[in-house]
Design a protein around this motif. Sequence first.
Motif: not given
Lengths: 543, 159
Positions: A24, A26-27, A29-31, A33-34, B2-3, B5-7, B9-10, B13
């Motif tokens: 998705p 939405v991943w 966003v953490p990418a 952020a990292v 998974s949304r 989870w993504a948020f 994790l972000a 970080v």
Amino acid sequence: MSNSFQQPPEVPEASITKLRWNIPIVWLVPAIAVLIGASMLVSGWFSEGPVITIGFKTAAGLIEGKTQVKYKDVTVGTVSSVELTDDGSSVIAKVELARSARSLATADTRYWVVRPRLGAGGVSGIDTLLSGAYIAADKGPSPEPRTSFIGLETPPTIINGTPGSTFVLHADDLGSLDVNSPVYYRRIQVGRIASYQLDGDGQGVTLQVFVDAPYDRFVTGETRFWNASGVDISLNAAGLKVNTQSLATVVAGGIAFSTPRSGANPPHARPAKFGLAKDQQAAFEPPSGPALHMVLRFQQSLRGLAVGALVYFSGVEIGRVTSIDLDYDQSSHRFPTVVGIDVFPLKMGSVLQKLKAQGNTDDQTGRFLGDLVQHGLRAQARSGSILTGQLYISMDFVPNAPKVAFDPKVQPLSLPTVSGGFDQLEDQMTSILGKINKMPLQQIGNHLDSSLSDLDKTLKQVDGTVLPQTTSALQQAKKMFGQTQSVLSDDAPLQQSLTQTLDEVRGAAQSLHTLTDLLGRHPESLIRGLPHEKAAAPQDESK
Amino acid sequence: MSRAWAFLLAAMVMYIPANVLPVMHTAMLAQHADSTIIGGLLEFWKAGSYGIAVLIFTASIAVPCGKFLTLTFLLVSTQRKASGAMKERARLYRLLELVGYWSMLDVLVVGWGSALAGFGALSDAQPRIGILFFGLVVILTMLASISFDPRLMWDSRNQ
């Protein structure tokens, strides 16, 4: 175009893209952020500069994590820790420098703590009153890396890279000068004193003076520096004159320099070391140059001669007395005085140019001096002031001086002496006084006394006898004059009778006149008698 | 799922730079200082303002960390289709939702500080990059808790 969409092989491809989009969106966003975090970490890693240690005497004003390190007023680092050294003699500040300031971790960099400082020359670091102290840095030219530094206790006067020149001055004493004291050129502040230190032998002070860029070219080989501290007051016929560079020099001291007009020396002919004169007048005196030491032996006492007394040659000051010692001469049982003098041949000025041909070595100087001695050069101790009895040494040519032996080889040179002018005068005075002393003053007095008493007696005699006689003589004379006057007065009988007599004499004269007339006309009448009046008349007519 | 989870994790970080980087720059009478969240917290604690220190701790450390832990726990337990303590987990989720926007307190403090302490040369306060990350953390955790569908918790029971 629409045909291509309906092509059958497209379908499986679409299923592949579907598989790709299984993750998705939405991943992202953490990418992201990292990514951001990693970039911050990396940039932080790269912006981290070297860690250096700076030693200070005290940690006054240094705060861990707060105190900043500034270079050119840009914050380039922070003190991360302040710790005592193992022996406790100083503190060590650990500083994290920024990566852009890694060039500050080189050998010549200087660090010092900027605190508020109040001095006679001005106030500095006033901003740190509120913000707290910070460590300032000044980069040196050396590229050699270094991480351990010793901090300066006082701020350096000259920041590296400041355009200008440093000059070394030598002075007898520091006076009221200090680091940062101003340097003036034509009363414009053009520099300051960077540092000073006592000479190794303790015989003087060496000062480093920094002159800012446009002005340092005015310093040439001819330039004279002098201590312009304090106030110079001179009172002469023109009135009272107060001379000072600026009010600050009165309080804090200062140096001034000037270049004589004749000096056309280019700046590169500067000497390594300049002299710092006591005052402006001393600065412009001709340089004294190397001293020539001489010894003078005087037979007479030299009371009034002091070390430092001046030595004159033909009325020009050329040196100073450096020592006065007594000597003992066993053969004559005398105590001659040995006077050491330092003569500065350069003080003779332009004369020296003419003498230059004679050469400069000791040997030649000795021979030249021997020549002068042959022609009567002698040293004398003369009185500078009769009131104080101060003596000075005068080197002059004495006419008819007795010949003396002079050895030009002996060092130090020994110049023959003659007893000084004042001594001669003293001798003469003494002999005159001796003669006066020998005079029979007592007898002269007695004689004078008796003579005076005789005179007194004579005068008394005169008074007693001569005067009354004189008086009577005068009275008689007066009487006589009175008589004479009475005789000569108009109504005096003598006068009357004299008038009568004169009248009669006149009458007689008249009749005589008549007679002579008659006789003139009738000379015969003398014989014939007087003729008849009538007869006579025709006779007269006929004639 | 998974949304969330993504948020989450972000947010986790982002929480690192939010704490490491300074959040506020203060200048009091030419005394400049950059303060981080923990630095400011310690300063208040040392100065004796325990109340404020506790408040800051709660708002900027306890709450975000609690949220991370809670969300992680909820997500993990849901994925594993754990069937125990359903009620408690649902209550925890509601609490999470409730607390969510209160963690913006730090951002608010910095905002107020910047607005109120601006007296020119005398004193000045300016936000620094750290507070942006902190705000992002709060927003991301909120998004994570929103995108977490609590109904999924109950799916395990149905299966």
